[in-house]
Design an enzyme around this catalytic site. Structure first.
Site, mmCIF file in Angstrom:
data_model
loop_
_atom_site.group_PDB
_atom_site.id
_atom_site.type_symbol
_atom_site.label_atom_id
_atom_site.label_comp_id
_atom_site.label_asym_id
_atom_site.label_seq_id
_atom_site.Cartn_x
_atom_site.Cartn_y
_atom_site.Cartn_z
ATOM 1 N N TYR A 60 0.847 -1.193 0.000
ATOM 2 C CA TYR A 60 0.000 0.000 0.000
ATOM 3 C C TYR A 60 0.886 1.249 0.000
ATOM 4 O O TYR A 60 1.319 1.724 1.040
ATOM 5 C CB TYR A 60 -0.926 0.022 1.215
ATOM 6 C CG TYR A 60 -1.927 -1.109 1.261
ATOM 7 C CD1 TYR A 60 -2.201 -1.889 0.140
ATOM 8 C CD2 TYR A 60 -2.608 -1.412 2.440
ATOM 9 C CE1 TYR A 60 -3.120 -2.929 0.194
ATOM 10 C CE2 TYR A 60 -3.531 -2.437 2.497
ATOM 11 C CZ TYR A 60 -3.777 -3.198 1.373
ATOM 12 O OH TYR A 60 -4.684 -4.226 1.436
ATOM 13 N N PHE A 206 -13.085 -5.211 0.147
ATOM 14 C CA PHE A 206 -14.125 -4.473 -0.567
ATOM 15 C C PHE A 206 -15.482 -4.684 0.121
ATOM 16 O O PHE A 206 -16.490 -4.984 -0.524
ATOM 17 C CB PHE A 206 -14.181 -4.920 -2.024
ATOM 18 C CG PHE A 206 -14.663 -3.857 -2.984
ATOM 19 C CD1 PHE A 206 -14.597 -2.508 -2.665
ATOM 20 C CD2 PHE A 206 -15.183 -4.195 -4.217
ATOM 21 C CE1 PHE A 206 -15.024 -1.531 -3.539
ATOM 22 C CE2 PHE A 206 -15.618 -3.229 -5.111
ATOM 23 C CZ PHE A 206 -15.546 -1.895 -4.766
ATOM 24 N N PRO A 207 -15.542 -4.531 1.456
ATOM 25 C CA PRO A 207 -16.759 -4.886 2.195
ATOM 26 C C PRO A 207 -17.936 -3.935 2.008
ATOM 27 O O PRO A 207 -19.071 -4.306 2.312
ATOM 28 C CB PRO A 207 -16.296 -4.871 3.654
ATOM 29 C CG PRO A 207 -15.197 -3.850 3.670
ATOM 30 C CD PRO A 207 -14.483 -4.044 2.356
ATOM 31 N N LEU A 208 -17.666 -2.720 1.516
ATOM 32 C CA LEU A 208 -18.734 -1.722 1.436
ATOM 33 C C LEU A 208 -19.408 -1.665 0.070
ATOM 34 O O LEU A 208 -20.262 -0.796 -0.147
ATOM 35 C CB LEU A 208 -18.180 -0.336 1.787
ATOM 36 C CG LEU A 208 -17.718 -0.170 3.239
ATOM 37 C CD1 LEU A 208 -17.144 1.218 3.459
ATOM 38 C CD2 LEU A 208 -18.860 -0.427 4.207
ATOM 39 N N GLY A 211 -23.131 -1.632 -5.089
ATOM 40 C CA GLY A 211 -23.642 -1.416 -6.437
ATOM 41 C C GLY A 211 -24.487 -0.158 -6.509
ATOM 42 O O GLY A 211 -24.146 0.880 -5.953
#
Length: 286
Positions: A60, A206-208, A211
């Protein structure tokens, strides 16, 4: 009652809603933050909160996220925070990620993580991706060697199949798996089920992702959020926490207010009908 903690061992029990540092570096997870003082301030706020599971990686930035966390840790005097990092990715520019699983390079990355975080040992070291040029046994093997040396406490995997987890388990105890999983993308349901069967932490990246649901005021997600006086993101996190007791979401942000909003999701309990309505969304929304 939703179980709010997860035990890695007798000494490492964490609150299940954690934090990921991926948003602290610059655009494309590349280079320094546009506001480095803010990046350190966010890391300090995380350390001062009830969050005690922090996920990072030397890729990162590279290194910038670790260095901001190192700066925040320098003055921290509170209870132990579990730090998880990763090895196996190299960086050549914004949004460019190249897998390198050469065992010699993985060993070097572990050392670089220790240096850039200012730690003597990493609580959880995860193989960021499996490099097809080397066997998973070789890649996990070097982490197992460094575990014996005391530089790693626990070993995890990222974006793997059940078969790959089983092969890795023949080499070392696997404490966690970090695969993409969220309200609308549940392609790795089988991996989650296997993690549950092994009491293995499942850390959804990518939990949030929601769509188009978040922008549609008439969506079931927004209706449920309104019922709880919450945001769609908070409901997405609450659903993950309720989906399985081994799930440890690590939403990342470079904004203190967003971080404080995210951690409130741990206090939301979805009604059975709300939880089931959200269950039905899998694969139906882009």
């Amino acid at each position: 009652m939703i179980k709010q903690t997860f035990e890695f061992d007798d000494e490492l029990r964490v609150n299940r809603l954690g934090y990921g540092t991926m948003q602290l570096p610059g655009h494309g997870v590349w280079g320094p933050s546009a506001d480095e003082a803010n990046a350190v301030a966010v890391a300090k706020r995380v350390l001062d909160s009830e969050v005690n599971f922090i996920d990072t990686a030397d890729a990162y930035g590279p290194f910038y996220a670790n260095l901001y966390l190192k700066e925040a840790l320098r003055d921290y005097q509170g209870p132990h925070k579990m730090i998880a990092s990763k090895v196996g990715f190299t960086r050549q520019g914004p949004d460019v990620w190249t897998v390198v699983g050469d065992p010699n390079y993985l060993r070097q990355q572990v050392e670089l993580n220790l240096w850039s975080l200012g730690l003597d040992s990493i609580d959880l070291m995860q193989l960021h991706r499996v490099d097809p040029r080397f066997s998973i046994e070789e890649q996990v093997g070097v982490l197992a060697d460094m575990q014996k040396e005391g530089k790693i406490k626990h070993i995890g995997l990222s974006q793997v199949s059940v078969e790959e987890i089983k092969r890795a388990q023949a080499i070392a105890k696997i404490a966690s798996v970090q695969n993409r999983y969220n309200l609308i993308d549940r392609r790795d349901e089988a991996v989650l089920d296997y993690a549950e069967s092994q009491h293995m932490a499942f850390i959804p990246w990518f939990p949030l992702a929601t769509g188009k649901l978040a922008s549609d005021q008439n969506s079931i997600l927004n209706q449920i959020a309104q019922n709880h006086l919450a945001t769609p993101s908070q409901i997405a996190l609450a659903w993950l926490l309720q989906r399985s007791e081994v799930i440890l979401p690590i939403p990342g942000t470079s904004n203190i207010k967003h971080f404080e909003s995210n951690i409130q999701a741990a206090y939301i309990t979805l009604a059975p009908n709300e939880f089931e309505a959200l269950n039905q969304l899998a694969g139906k929304v882009n």
